[in-house]
Design a protein around this motif. Structure first.
Motif, PDB file in Angstrom:
ATOM      1  N   SER A 184       9.817   0.089   6.669  1.00 39.28           N
ATOM      2  CA  SER A 184       8.880   1.165   6.348  1.00 39.28           C
ATOM      3  C   SER A 184       9.004   1.591   4.894  1.00 39.28           C
ATOM      4  O   SER A 184       8.000   1.748   4.187  1.00 39.28           O
ATOM      5  CB  SER A 184       9.129   2.361   7.272  1.00 39.28           C
ATOM      6  N   ALA A 185      10.249   1.762   4.426  1.00 39.11           N
ATOM      7  CA  ALA A 185      10.449   2.218   3.045  1.00 39.11           C
ATOM      8  C   ALA A 185      10.086   1.141   2.038  1.00 39.11           C
ATOM      9  O   ALA A 185       9.419   1.408   1.025  1.00 39.11           O
ATOM     10  CB  ALA A 185      11.898   2.655   2.861  1.00 39.11           C
ATOM     11  N   LEU A 186      10.516  -0.097   2.287  1.00 42.07           N
ATOM     12  CA  LEU A 186      10.307  -1.171   1.312  1.00 42.07           C
ATOM     13  C   LEU A 186       8.897  -1.751   1.357  1.00 42.07           C
ATOM     14  O   LEU A 186       8.460  -2.379   0.389  1.00 42.07           O
ATOM     15  CB  LEU A 186      11.335  -2.274   1.536  1.00 42.07           C
ATOM     16  N   ALA A 187       8.179  -1.543   2.456  1.00 40.69           N
ATOM     17  CA  ALA A 187       6.798  -2.021   2.543  1.00 40.69           C
ATOM     18  C   ALA A 187       5.802  -0.999   2.024  1.00 40.69           C
ATOM     19  O   ALA A 187       4.597  -1.261   1.979  1.00 40.69           O
ATOM     20  CB  ALA A 187       6.452  -2.389   3.987  1.00 40.69           C
ATOM     21  N   GLY A 188       6.282   0.184   1.635  1.00 44.12           N
ATOM     22  CA  GLY A 188       5.393   1.195   1.070  1.00 44.12           C
ATOM     23  C   GLY A 188       4.775   2.129   2.072  1.00 44.12           C
ATOM     24  O   GLY A 188       3.934   2.954   1.702  1.00 44.12           O
ATOM     25  N   HIS A 189       5.180   2.044   3.340  1.00 42.87           N
ATOM     26  CA  HIS A 189       4.638   2.950   4.357  1.00 42.87           C
ATOM     27  C   HIS A 189       5.283   4.334   4.291  1.00 42.87           C
ATOM     28  O   HIS A 189       4.737   5.295   4.842  1.00 42.87           O
ATOM     29  CB  HIS A 189       4.833   2.356   5.751  1.00 42.87           C
TER      30      HIS A 189
END
Length: 293
Positions: A184-189
C-alpha cells in the motif's frame, strides 16, 4: 606429598580446591556470556532505534525494515505496477520474499536456492547470476504467479505455494499483513506512508543508476535539472509510488531529498526524516523531484 607440621601439601589441597575453581570458572564464563549477549542485544536495539531505518505505514499500521530490505521491497512493488498488476500481486510477492529471504538478496539457501525468493536454478528459474538480479527474480515470480488459477482471490498460503512449492506453505500467511502495508505504501495507495532515516550519502548521487532503475522498474525516464531529476508520472498514485520508491532507493543511489506536490522528504538521521515536511518549493502536479545534492 604428605602433611607436614599440620600444613597440607599441594597434593592434598588440589582435590578440595579443584571443584571451587571449576565453579568459579563456570560462573565467570556465564557472566561473560551474559555480558556479551547484553552487548549484542543492546547494539541491535540501538541500531533498530537509532540506526538507518525505513518505515511503511498504511491504515494506521506500521512495519519497519532496514534500508537494504526496503530497497528490495520497492523493486518488488514497482515491477507489479509496471506490469499492470493490482496491489494484491505485490502483497503476495512481498509476503513470500519476507518468508523466503527476509527481503534480502542472499547468495545461499536450501540446496541450490538463492535470491529474494529462494529460486532454484535446478528447477528452471534461471542461472544463479540471473536469479541474484532482483528485477529478474521478481519478474520470474510474477510470471509464475499470474498462471495460478484465481490468484487474485485465493488465500496467500495457497497461491504462494503454487508458485514456490515450499515445505512450509503455511508460513506465507504469517507475513500477509506486512506485505499489505508495504504494498500500500510503496504502490502509492497510502500517500506519505513511506519514509527512511538515513546517514548522509558517502558519494555523489548516481544519476545513471537512477535513470536505469526508473526505466527498468517503471518505464519512466527522468529529466535532468539544476541538481535535480524530474519524473512525470501518469497519475497521482504512481507519482506517490515513485516518490516512495525514490526514498527507498536513496540508500543505493545517493538521493538526498524528494519533493512531490507540497511535500518533501529530506535525507537525515533526525526524526524529521520519518515524515514528509511542507516543501519550500512545491512540485508541479504528477511530478516528482529527486534532489541530488
Amino acid at each position: 606429598m604428605r602433611s607436614t607440621r599440620g600444613r597440607l601439601t599441594f597434593a592434598e589441597e588440589e582435590p578440595r580446591r579443584g571443584p571451587r575453581w571449576i565453579a568459579r570458572g563456570l560462573i565467570l564464563t556465564l557472566v561473560a556470556l551474559v555480558g556479551l549477549g547484553a552487548w549484542f542485544g543492546g547494539r541491535n536495539l540501538f541500531d533498530s532505534v537509532m540506526g538507518p531505518r525505513c518505515q511503511a505505514t498504511a491504515a494506521g499500521n506500521t512495519v519497519d525494515f532496514d534500508p537494504e530490505q526496503m530497497s528490495n521491497a520497492a523493486t518488488i512493488t514497482a515491477l507489479a505496477l509496471k506490469r499492470g498488476l493490482p496491489a494484491r500481486a505485490a502483497t503476495i510477492a512481498l509476503a513470500t520474499a519476507i518468508q523466503e529471504s527476509k527481503l534480502r538478496n542472499i547468495r545461499y539457501g536450501d540446496r541450490d536456492s538463492v535470491g529474494l525468493f529462494q529460486q532454484r536454478p535446478s528447477q528452471g528459474w534461471g542461472t544463479v547470476e540471473q536469479i541474484l538480479d532482483p528485477e529478474y527474480s521478481t519478474n520470474k515470480f510474477y510470471d509464475a504467479l499470474v498462471k495460478v488459477d484465481d490468484w487474485e482471490n485465493g488465500t496467500i498460503t495457497v497461491v504462494a505455494q503454487e508458485v514456490q512449492r515450499s515445505a512450509y506453505p503455511e508460513a506465507y500467511a504469517d507475513h500477509e499483513q506486512e506485505g499489505r502495508i508495504l504494498a500500500s505504501a510503496l504502490a502509492g495507495h497510502s500517500p506519505r506512508g513511506f519514509a527512511c532515516r538515513l546517514d548522509d550519502p558517502e558519494r555523489e548521487a548516481d544519476v545513471a543508476m537512477i535513470g536505469r532503475l526508473l526505466d527498468n522498474e517503471y518505464s519512466l525516464k527522468p529529466t535532468a535539472g539544476d541538481g535535480t531529476l524530474s519524473v512525470t508520472a501518469p497519475n497521482d498514485q504512481i507519482a506517490w509510488s515513485v516518490a516512495s520508491w525514490s526514498v527507498a532507493k536513496a540508500i543505493d543511489t545517493g538521493i538526498t531529498g524528494v519533493t512531490i506536490g507540497d511535500r518533501q522528504w529530506t535525507r537525515s538521521r533526525d526524526s524529521d526524516a520519518w515524515t514528509w515536511q511542507e516543501a519550500e518549493s512545491p512540485a508541479p502536479a504528477r511530478q516528482v523531484l529527486l534532489h541530488l545534492t
